[in-house]
Design a protein around this motif. Structure first.
Motif, PDB file in Angstrom:
ATOM      1  N   TRP A  25       0.845  -1.195   0.000  1.00 47.69           N
ATOM      2  CA  TRP A  25       0.000   0.000   0.000  1.00 47.69           C
ATOM      3  C   TRP A  25       0.881   1.246   0.000  1.00 47.69           C
ATOM      4  O   TRP A  25       2.106   1.162   0.132  1.00 47.69           O
ATOM      5  N   PHE A  26       0.258   2.422  -0.176  1.00 49.30           N
ATOM      6  CA  PHE A  26       0.988   3.673  -0.341  1.00 49.30           C
ATOM      7  C   PHE A  26       0.436   4.755   0.571  1.00 49.30           C
ATOM      8  O   PHE A  26      -0.766   4.797   0.857  1.00 49.30           O
ATOM      9  N   THR A  27       1.339   5.632   1.016  1.00 52.18           N
ATOM     10  CA  THR A  27       0.946   6.822   1.767  1.00 52.18           C
ATOM     11  C   THR A  27       1.756   8.010   1.259  1.00 52.18           C
ATOM     12  O   THR A  27       2.751   7.842   0.544  1.00 52.18           O
ATOM     13  N   GLU A  28       1.327   9.202   1.671  1.00 51.06           N
ATOM     14  CA  GLU A  28       2.096  10.406   1.375  1.00 51.06           C
ATOM     15  C   GLU A  28       2.867  10.884   2.599  1.00 51.06           C
ATOM     16  O   GLU A  28       3.238  12.056   2.693  1.00 51.06           O
ATOM     17  N   PHE A  29       3.138   9.978   3.518  1.00 50.10           N
ATOM     18  CA  PHE A  29       4.032  10.268   4.649  1.00 50.10           C
ATOM     19  C   PHE A  29       4.913   9.058   4.875  1.00 50.10           C
ATOM     20  O   PHE A  29       4.511   7.917   4.635  1.00 50.10           O
ATOM     21  N   ALA A  30       6.147   9.311   5.331  1.00 49.31           N
ATOM     22  CA  ALA A  30       7.087   8.213   5.560  1.00 49.31           C
ATOM     23  C   ALA A  30       6.627   7.345   6.722  1.00 49.31           C
ATOM     24  O   ALA A  30       6.699   6.114   6.666  1.00 49.31           O
ATOM     25  N   GLY A  31       6.138   7.981   7.763  1.00 52.15           N
ATOM     26  CA  GLY A  31       5.614   7.248   8.907  1.00 52.15           C
ATOM     27  C   GLY A  31       6.696   6.635   9.783  1.00 52.15           C
ATOM     28  O   GLY A  31       7.887   6.631   9.457  1.00 52.15           O
ATOM     29  N   SER A  32       6.260   6.118  10.924  1.00 52.27           N
ATOM     30  CA  SER A  32       7.187   5.482  11.867  1.00 52.27           C
ATOM     31  C   SER A  32       6.975   3.979  11.969  1.00 52.27           C
ATOM     32  O   SER A  32       7.858   3.261  12.445  1.00 52.27           O
ATOM     33  N   ARG A  33       5.803   3.490  11.505  1.00 49.49           N
ATOM     34  CA  ARG A  33       5.533   2.053  11.583  1.00 49.49           C
ATOM     35  C   ARG A  33       4.370   1.738  10.633  1.00 49.49           C
ATOM     36  O   ARG A  33       3.363   2.448  10.604  1.00 49.49           O
ATOM     37  N   HIS A  34       4.530   0.646   9.891  1.00 49.07           N
ATOM     38  CA  HIS A  34       3.500   0.206   8.954  1.00 49.07           C
ATOM     39  C   HIS A  34       3.374  -1.307   9.097  1.00 49.07           C
ATOM     40  O   HIS A  34       4.369  -2.032   8.986  1.00 49.07           O
ATOM     41  N   ILE A  35       2.149  -1.783   9.353  1.00 52.32           N
ATOM     42  CA  ILE A  35       1.969  -3.205   9.647  1.00 52.32           C
ATOM     43  C   ILE A  35       0.749  -3.762   8.933  1.00 52.32           C
ATOM     44  O   ILE A  35      -0.165  -3.030   8.546  1.00 52.32           O
ATOM     45  N   VAL A  36       0.773  -5.089   8.771  1.00 46.77           N
ATOM     46  CA  VAL A  36      -0.404  -5.852   8.372  1.00 46.77           C
ATOM     47  C   VAL A  36      -0.805  -6.713   9.564  1.00 46.77           C
ATOM     48  O   VAL A  36       0.028  -7.434  10.119  1.00 46.77           O
ATOM     49  N   THR A  37      -2.069  -6.620   9.977  1.00 50.00           N
ATOM     50  CA  THR A  37      -2.595  -7.567  10.952  1.00 50.00           C
ATOM     51  C   THR A  37      -3.485  -8.546  10.210  1.00 50.00           C
ATOM     52  O   THR A  37      -4.251  -8.158   9.318  1.00 50.00           O
ATOM     53  N   TYR A  38      -3.383  -9.831  10.572  1.00 51.03           N
ATOM     54  CA  TYR A  38      -4.088 -10.856   9.804  1.00 51.03           C
ATOM     55  C   TYR A  38      -4.426 -12.036  10.699  1.00 51.03           C
ATOM     56  O   TYR A  38      -3.954 -12.156  11.825  1.00 51.03           O
ATOM     57  N   GLY A  39      -5.270 -12.913  10.179  1.00 45.14           N
ATOM     58  CA  GLY A  39      -5.754 -14.062  10.932  1.00 45.14           C
ATOM     59  C   GLY A  39      -7.229 -13.892  11.254  1.00 45.14           C
ATOM     60  O   GLY A  39      -7.805 -12.819  11.088  1.00 45.14           O
ATOM     61  N   GLU A  40      -7.849 -14.962  11.731  1.00 47.29           N
ATOM     62  CA  GLU A  40      -9.286 -14.928  12.000  1.00 47.29           C
ATOM     63  C   GLU A  40      -9.658 -13.808  12.959  1.00 47.29           C
ATOM     64  O   GLU A  40     -10.711 -13.184  12.835  1.00 47.29           O
TER      65      GLU A  40
END
Length: 566
Positions: A25-40
């Protein structure tokens, strides 16, 4: 940073494996943390890596934000700062689809999350798949309607095979993410478009389809994924239209190497050549694709269920067919440029060699002899430039332009023209014999913005299903291609398929002309077409939707692929 953070796109899926898949995915800010949460219960976490896109820009002609008129916000070309985030979800169980969502944390601690979507590992052999075959979206007005009808008709596809021309100008960021006309690439494929179509006084808004949040997309390079010579002064469309042959750039570099690169730095040489010829950087930075071929992401092969998909890079620069004195075209140079070789277009030159003996050709031979290919139930090859079509863009032949310079007795240039010998068409002469002998069942291509299909004597199917947003016409019978050169060395074909196959009339519900004849094509600015490959039944089904009438989607053609003999 006073406002709430926003995602520039929903997440989309890339390069699934037997136990995992990439989420991007994409953002217009660098950010400090980017995650995917997954599972039931969304109780597992994958941390993303982040890169900044290196060449995305906007200019005075961008349709972005509140800029409705030229130069309203961007008075000149400017860098647009966009960050790409990718996390690999692992430990997946084959055949099991699970929920996921992405979250990006801005530098100030504020966060934003997507909706919840679903993902799965790569489908194993034997798993039935429904695959969308599409191309040539290019922000065309009917694209949101097309993809919305895909979602309504098929619900959820298992993959998207996209055979090039995703946008118009690949370094213009808004064409990918947020063009204010509501028809940018990602919004259309993610059900976030806002495309208005007005027909018969009635305006309908189409949102596209929520497709690639749940299904991986596999693109091919078309001519509209290639940027020409780089500049921070010239507007983006002019740069896109100004690619220069790499071989000519190499000659110029070699003559000036000492001045340009006194320390013989290989990276400096590579960058100079790229900036003075053409590049596919933005495309390659956006997508995660197999990179094991000599061409890296530019050409690749992948297995998905029972399908082996082979994706060569077969595309050339598009030049105007005009023969006028001011045409920097397929067949000639502008008279004003005769004494300015750096301004020459060099005709319809090919971006990546595919002729016999080239690196890409040798890779293709190796791939067609690989166990992965030979053992596949369905062998599919897709590339952008057509092999057989009634469209305009198949003329001239797909071969290296032969430059002809005529001078007067004083040595002054009188004309510069380009010939394309039909018998040296690399697709017909070199590529198709390989595919025929390897047992390929389907060759899928685009470029001419229409639907038509053909079958070779051996039973190999050719499909062009690129009438997604608009059409430039089909040329058969009395309909003739524009600006065919007369008096040139070659005889350029004005009507029909230059490579001598007859088009197949749709098997279910062909369109009918004013003389009650069934048409072997769809070439319309009102009717949009999409095609679905169903591996459970080995069928390739094409559907049309008339935006002037609304209502139902009509299946108008279907054919079967013969199961490969392993």
């Amino acid at each position: 940073m006073s406002s709430s953070p926003q995602l520039l796109t929903d997440p989309f899926l890339q390069l699934p494996t037997a136990t995992g898949v990439r989420v991007v995915w994409f953002t217009e800010f660098a950010g400090s943390r980017h995650i995917v949460t997954y599972g039931e219960d969304l109780n597992f976490t994958a941390v993303a890596t982040t890169i900044k896109l290196s060449r995305t820009r906007e200019d005075e002609r961008s349709k972005v934000g509140k800029q409705r008129r030229e130069g309203e916000i961007y008075e000149k070309i400017a860098i647009r700062h966009i960050w790409r985030h990718e996390a690999e979800v692992t430990g997946l169980t084959p055949l099991k689809r699970i929920p996921y969502r992405v979250t990006s944390v801005r530098e100030d601690g504020e966060s934003v999350s997507s909706d919840v979507f679903t993902l799965a590992a790569s489908p194993p052999a034997g798993m039935p798949l429904k695959i969308l075959l599409t191309s040539d979206h290019q922000l065309m007005p009917m694209t949101p309607a097309n993809l919305q009808k895909v979602a309504e008709t098929v619900q959820r596809v298992d993959a998207v095979f996209f055979v090039g021309d995703l946008v118009n100008v690949p370094d213009r960021a808004s064409e990918w993410f947020d063009d204010n006309r509501g028809v940018a690439f990602f919004p259309c494929l993610q059900g976030r478009a806002n495309g208005e179509i007005t027909k018969n006084g009635i305006t309908t808004v189409y949102t596209g389809g929520q497709l690639i949040q749940h299904a991986p997309i596999f693109p091919a390079l078309g001519n509209h994924e290639v940027m020409g010579r780089f500049s921070m002064l010239t507007e983006l469309k002019s740069q896109f239209s100004n690619p220069f042959p790499l071989t000519v750039s190499e000659q110029i570099y070699d003559k000036n190497a000492q001045a340009l690169n006194p320390n013989n730095d290989p990276e400096m040489r590579r960058t100079w050549l790229k900036n003075h010829s053409f590049n596919t950087d933005t495309y390659e930075e956006i997508f995660t694709l197999p990179s094991t071929s000599p061409g890296g992401k530019r050409y690749y092969a992948v297995t998905l269920g029972d399908v082996r998909l082979v994706v060569p890079f077969i595309a050339c620069v598009w030049r105007i067919p005009s023969l006028g004195e001011n045409a920097k075209g397929k067949y000639r140079e502008r008279e004003q440029d005769f004494d300015k070789p750096m301004e020459w277009g060099y005709g319809q030159h090919i971006f990546e060699p595919i002729k016999k003996g080239s690196t890409q050709y040798n890779w293709l031979v190796q791939e067609l002899n690989s166990p992965e290919f030979k053992n596949a139930k369905y062998k599919i090859v897709m590339f952008h430039h057509p092999a057989h079509t009634l469209g305009e863009n198949i003329v001239p032949a797909f071969t290296d332009p032969v430059q002809k310079i005529e001078r007067n007795l004083d040595g002054k240039i009188q004309s510069i023209r380009y010939e394309y010998p039909q018998h040296e068409d690399y697709i017909i002469r070199d590529v198709l014999p390989l595919l025929e002998s390897a047992g390929v069942q389907l060759v899928f291509f685009g470029h001419s913005h229409l639907w038509n299909r053909f079958v070779s004597d051996s039973g190999m199917h050719f499909l062009e299903s690129s009438n997604v947003g608009n059409s430039y016409g089909a040329f058969i019978g009395e309909e003739r291609r524009n600006n065919i050169p007369i008096g040139y060395q070659e005889e350029y074909v004005a009507t029909g398929d230059p490579n001598k196959l007859d088009p197949i009339v749709p098997t279910i519900a062909p369109l009918i002309d004013e003389n009650a004849h069934s048409l072997p094509y769809v070439a319309s600015n009102d009717i949009t077409v999409f095609t679905i490959l169903d591996t459970a039944t080995a069928t390739v089904s094409s559907y049309r939707f008339d935006t002037t009438k609304g209502g139902e989607v009509i299946k108008f053609d279907e054919f079967k692929l013969k199961e490969s003999k392993i």
